[in-house]
Design a protein around this motif. Structure first.
Motif, short mmCIF file in Angstrom:
data_model
loop_
_atom_site.label_atom_id
_atom_site.label_comp_id
_atom_site.label_asym_id
_atom_site.label_seq_id
_atom_site.Cartn_x
_atom_site.Cartn_y
_atom_site.Cartn_z
N SER A 84 -0.74 -11.00 13.54
CA SER A 84 -0.87 -11.10 12.08
C SER A 84 -0.90 -9.74 11.39
CB SER A 84 -2.15 -11.87 11.73
OG SER A 84 -3.30 -11.17 12.20
N ASP A 85 -0.66 -8.65 12.15
CA ASP A 85 -0.68 -7.28 11.60
C ASP A 85 -2.02 -6.95 10.97
OD1 ASP A 85 1.89 -6.72 12.42
OD2 ASP A 85 2.80 -7.43 10.55
N PHE A 86 -3.09 -7.36 11.63
CA PHE A 86 -4.42 -7.08 11.12
C PHE A 86 -4.74 -5.59 11.22
CE2 PHE A 86 -9.08 -6.89 11.92
CZ PHE A 86 -9.51 -7.39 10.71
N PHE A 87 -4.17 -4.89 12.22
CA PHE A 87 -4.46 -3.47 12.42
C PHE A 87 -3.31 -2.58 11.92
CE2 PHE A 87 -6.91 -5.66 15.71
CZ PHE A 87 -8.15 -5.06 15.59
N LYS A 88 -2.54 -3.06 10.97
CA LYS A 88 -1.37 -2.29 10.54
C LYS A 88 -1.74 -0.98 9.86
CE LYS A 88 -0.94 -4.95 6.23
NZ LYS A 88 -0.04 -5.81 5.41
N THR A 89 -2.92 -0.87 9.27
CA THR A 89 -3.33 0.38 8.61
C THR A 89 -4.33 1.18 9.44
OG1 THR A 89 -5.10 -0.75 7.40
CG2 THR A 89 -2.93 -0.62 6.33
N ALA A 90 -4.60 0.73 10.67
CA ALA A 90 -5.64 1.38 11.48
C ALA A 90 -5.04 2.54 12.26
CB ALA A 90 -6.28 0.38 12.42
N SER A 91 -5.91 3.51 12.57
CA SER A 91 -5.57 4.62 13.46
C SER A 91 -6.33 4.42 14.77
CB SER A 91 -5.92 5.96 12.83
OG SER A 91 -7.31 6.02 12.53
N PHE A 92 -5.67 4.73 15.91
CA PHE A 92 -6.25 4.43 17.22
C PHE A 92 -6.53 5.72 17.98
CE2 PHE A 92 -4.07 0.60 16.00
CZ PHE A 92 -4.86 -0.43 16.48
N LEU A 93 -7.57 5.64 18.82
CA LEU A 93 -7.93 6.72 19.72
C LEU A 93 -8.16 6.10 21.11
CD1 LEU A 93 -8.33 9.77 19.23
CD2 LEU A 93 -10.80 9.35 19.28
N TYR A 94 -7.53 6.72 22.14
CA TYR A 94 -7.55 6.15 23.49
C TYR A 94 -8.26 7.13 24.45
CZ TYR A 94 -3.87 3.35 21.35
OH TYR A 94 -3.15 2.54 20.49
N SER A 95 -9.25 6.62 25.16
CA SER A 95 -9.97 7.42 26.17
C SER A 95 -9.65 6.85 27.55
CB SER A 95 -11.48 7.38 25.92
OG SER A 95 -11.80 7.90 24.65
N TRP A 96 -9.01 7.69 28.43
CA TRP A 96 -8.53 7.25 29.74
C TRP A 96 -9.44 7.82 30.84
CZ3 TRP A 96 -4.23 4.12 29.34
CH2 TRP A 96 -3.51 4.19 28.15
N ASP A 97 -9.68 6.99 31.86
CA ASP A 97 -10.46 7.41 33.03
C ASP A 97 -9.75 6.87 34.27
OD1 ASP A 97 -12.26 8.18 34.92
OD2 ASP A 97 -13.93 6.97 34.16
N PHE A 98 -9.31 7.78 35.16
CA PHE A 98 -8.55 7.40 36.36
C PHE A 98 -9.40 7.42 37.63
CE2 PHE A 98 -5.36 8.71 33.32
CZ PHE A 98 -4.41 7.72 33.44
N GLU A 99 -10.70 7.48 37.52
CA GLU A 99 -11.64 7.32 38.64
C GLU A 99 -11.58 8.42 39.69
OE1 GLU A 99 -11.52 3.58 40.62
OE2 GLU A 99 -13.15 2.77 39.43
N ASP A 100 -10.77 9.43 39.51
CA ASP A 100 -10.73 10.54 40.47
C ASP A 100 -11.14 11.85 39.80
OD1 ASP A 100 -8.60 10.82 38.80
OD2 ASP A 100 -7.13 11.27 40.38
N GLY A 101 -11.84 11.73 38.66
CA GLY A 101 -12.24 12.91 37.91
C GLY A 101 -11.29 13.26 36.78
N THR A 102 -10.14 12.58 36.72
CA THR A 102 -9.17 12.84 35.66
C THR A 102 -9.49 11.98 34.45
OG1 THR A 102 -7.48 13.33 37.31
CG2 THR A 102 -6.72 12.86 35.07
N GLN A 103 -9.80 12.62 33.32
CA GLN A 103 -10.08 11.93 32.07
C GLN A 103 -9.31 12.61 30.95
OE1 GLN A 103 -14.32 11.93 31.46
NE2 GLN A 103 -14.72 10.47 33.12
N MET A 104 -8.88 11.81 30.01
CA MET A 104 -8.13 12.37 28.87
C MET A 104 -8.31 11.48 27.66
SD MET A 104 -4.23 11.47 30.10
CE MET A 104 -4.47 12.23 31.70
N VAL A 105 -8.18 12.08 26.47
CA VAL A 105 -8.27 11.38 25.18
C VAL A 105 -6.97 11.63 24.44
CG1 VAL A 105 -9.50 11.12 23.00
CG2 VAL A 105 -10.77 11.61 25.11
N THR A 106 -6.29 10.57 24.02
CA THR A 106 -5.00 10.70 23.35
C THR A 106 -4.96 9.80 22.13
OG1 THR A 106 -3.96 8.92 24.64
CG2 THR A 106 -3.87 11.14 25.58
N GLU A 107 -4.01 10.11 21.25
CA GLU A 107 -3.71 9.24 20.12
C GLU A 107 -2.51 8.36 20.41
OE1 GLU A 107 -3.16 11.65 16.71
OE2 GLU A 107 -5.28 12.26 16.56
N ASP A 108 -1.89 8.60 21.54
CA ASP A 108 -0.75 7.80 21.96
C ASP A 108 -1.23 6.70 22.92
OD1 ASP A 108 1.70 6.78 22.54
OD2 ASP A 108 2.60 8.65 23.22
N SER A 109 -0.63 5.55 22.81
CA SER A 109 -1.04 4.42 23.64
C SER A 109 -0.43 4.46 25.04
CB SER A 109 -0.64 3.10 22.97
OG SER A 109 0.76 3.04 22.80
#
Length: 435
Positions: free
Chosen positions: A167-192
């Motif tokens: 329904s395009d409920f998040f069409k005006t929202a901005s997203f932030l992604y926090s990744w954790d790969f369980e081997d000590g590698t973590q990153m924060v991106t604006e890309d999905s």
């Protein structure tokens, strides 16, 4: 007595009602109602639920030509209805959930001109509404593999978040992604979407936290910041392709001797191994496998015994869920210096019998020659006054040996002296008799 006018009217109305109910009752059970939605949904987001009337699986009837012959009845409380659309044998409603939970939705269909009649079809579903963001984590690789959901080490992983928002409920929202790969590698991106390379095989989990923010007008004409979050994870098993088979073992062996071998698989277990022994190295076919084994580790021990000398070749094939590899291993078999056990007992028996026979003959010859030498000490001439102790033996010796002694007494005595030394020395005088 004739019936009263009111009784006649009541009968007519009753028959008319039966006639109106007849099509609906006959249609009951002949049709099915399919109900679908685009949920689950986030609180505040609009959800579409669609009901479609179709002919039953066991029915050969077609739907009526008039699309307005039936009416759809919905029950969706406590969801807030925001819209409804009726089409030919299909009805769609749009609803919004203001609180999280699982909400039942029901719908049934009746004849358009008899809404209180028995339904011709009905259906229901449960719609899930949550406070968090709705979506899924998708992990793929830039590799074309014949098996689905297969991941390789030392190959780039493409990890993406797919938002579920019809329904395009998040069409005006901005997203932030926090990744954790369980081997000590973590990153924060604006890309999905992110790319990650892991070189260690095994099962691991990718964790993701998604935060969405947007501005929303408040009732008091003030703008407020709305935030929603979501937590997602995906587990996968990284495996290695079979890069080859390392064979450890002797290349030369004697016949009837056991040949031990160890197969080391350069790849991820479990592995299915198949091998066949030939005189030449040829590709291994599925129906030519001498033995097929399932190995849960990267090593496999095997052994065989060669019955005939010659040059042989092991054709070995191994495969796991993502790859397959072949290997050849040549072995030279020499004639055995030790005969097999099946021939050992007869040979030993023959040798023992031969040795016993030789010993028997040797002892017999020695005893016979001794008897001859002792008999030679007696004078068997008729004029001799020396008599043997045993007359029977004397008579036997006279009959058997006397002719030879009379012919060549000197030669026989000489041979007896050389072999046994039982006769008196040469310098001793010997009695002679004249006949």
């Amino acid at each position: 007595m004739a019936p009263t006018p009111w009784l006649r009217v009541s009968r007519i109305l009753w028959l008319a009602c039966l006639l109106r109910l007849a099509p609906a009752v006959a249609a009951a059970g002949l049709y099915e109602l399919h109900l679908v939605s685009d949920g689950p949904a986030t609180t505040g987001a609009e959800v579409n639920i669609t009901a479609s009337l179709v002919a039953g699986d066991n029915s050969s009837l077609a739907l009526p030509t008039d699309p307005h012959s039936y009416r759809f009845h919905w029950v969706h409380s406590p969801l807030l209805l925001t819209g409804k659309t009726d089409e030919a044998f299909r009805s769609t409603i749009r609803a919004v959930g203001s609180a999280p939970g699982d909400f039942p939705i029901s719908v049934w269909v009746t004849a358009d001109d008899c809404q209180t009649c028995q339904p011709v079809a009905s259906s229901s579903l449960v719609l899930s509404v949550t406070e968090s963001i709705v979506g899924k984590l998708v992990i793929t690789q830039n590799a074309s593999l014949p098996w689905p959901s297969t991941y390789l080490t030392k190959t780039v992983l493409k990890t993406s978040f797919v938002l579920h928002d019809p329904s395009d409920f998040f069409k005006t929202a901005s997203f932030l992604y926090s990744w954790d790969f369980e081997d000590g590698t973590q990153m924060v991106t604006e890309d999905s979407t992110v790319y990650y390379n892991r070189s260690i095989m095994g099962t691991f989990t990718v964790k993701l936290k998604v935060v969405a923010e947007w501005e929303q007008a408040a009732p008091a004409a003030e703008k407020g910041i709305v935030q929603k979050t979501g937590h997602f994870s995906g587990s996968l098993k990284l495996q290695e392709t079979l890069r080859g088979i390392q064979v450890v073992g002797p290349t030369q062996v004697q016949a009837y001797q056991e040949l031990p071998m160890t197969l080391n698989f350069l790849g991820s277990p479990p592995v299915t191994v198949c091998w066949h022994l030939r005189t030449v190295c040829l590709p291994l076919e599925d129906h030519k496998c001498h033995r097929r084994e399932s190995v849960a580790s990267t090593a496999y021990n095997m052994s065989t015994i060669f019955m005939e000398p010659g040059d042989y070749c092991f054709s070995i094939r191994a495969e796991n869920v993502i790859s397959r590899t072949h290997q050849y291993y040549r072995v030279q078999v020499w004639p055995s210096s030790i005969q097999p056990a099946v021939f050992a007992f007869p040979c030993a028996t023959i040798i023992t019998m031969m040795l016993a026979l030789i010993m028997y003959m040797t002892l017999r010859n020695t005893s016979h020659q001794k008897d001859m030498a002792e008999v030679a000490d007696f004078d068997f001439s008729p004029m001799s006054d020396k008599k043997p102790e045993h007359p029977t033996e004397a008579r036997c010796c006279q009959m058997c040996c006397l002719p030879f002694l009379l012919e060549t007494p000197s030669e026989y005595l000489e041979v007896a002296r050389e072999n046994h030394g039982l006769l008196p020395p040469l310098y001793k005088s010997v009695k002679t008799y004249t006949v």
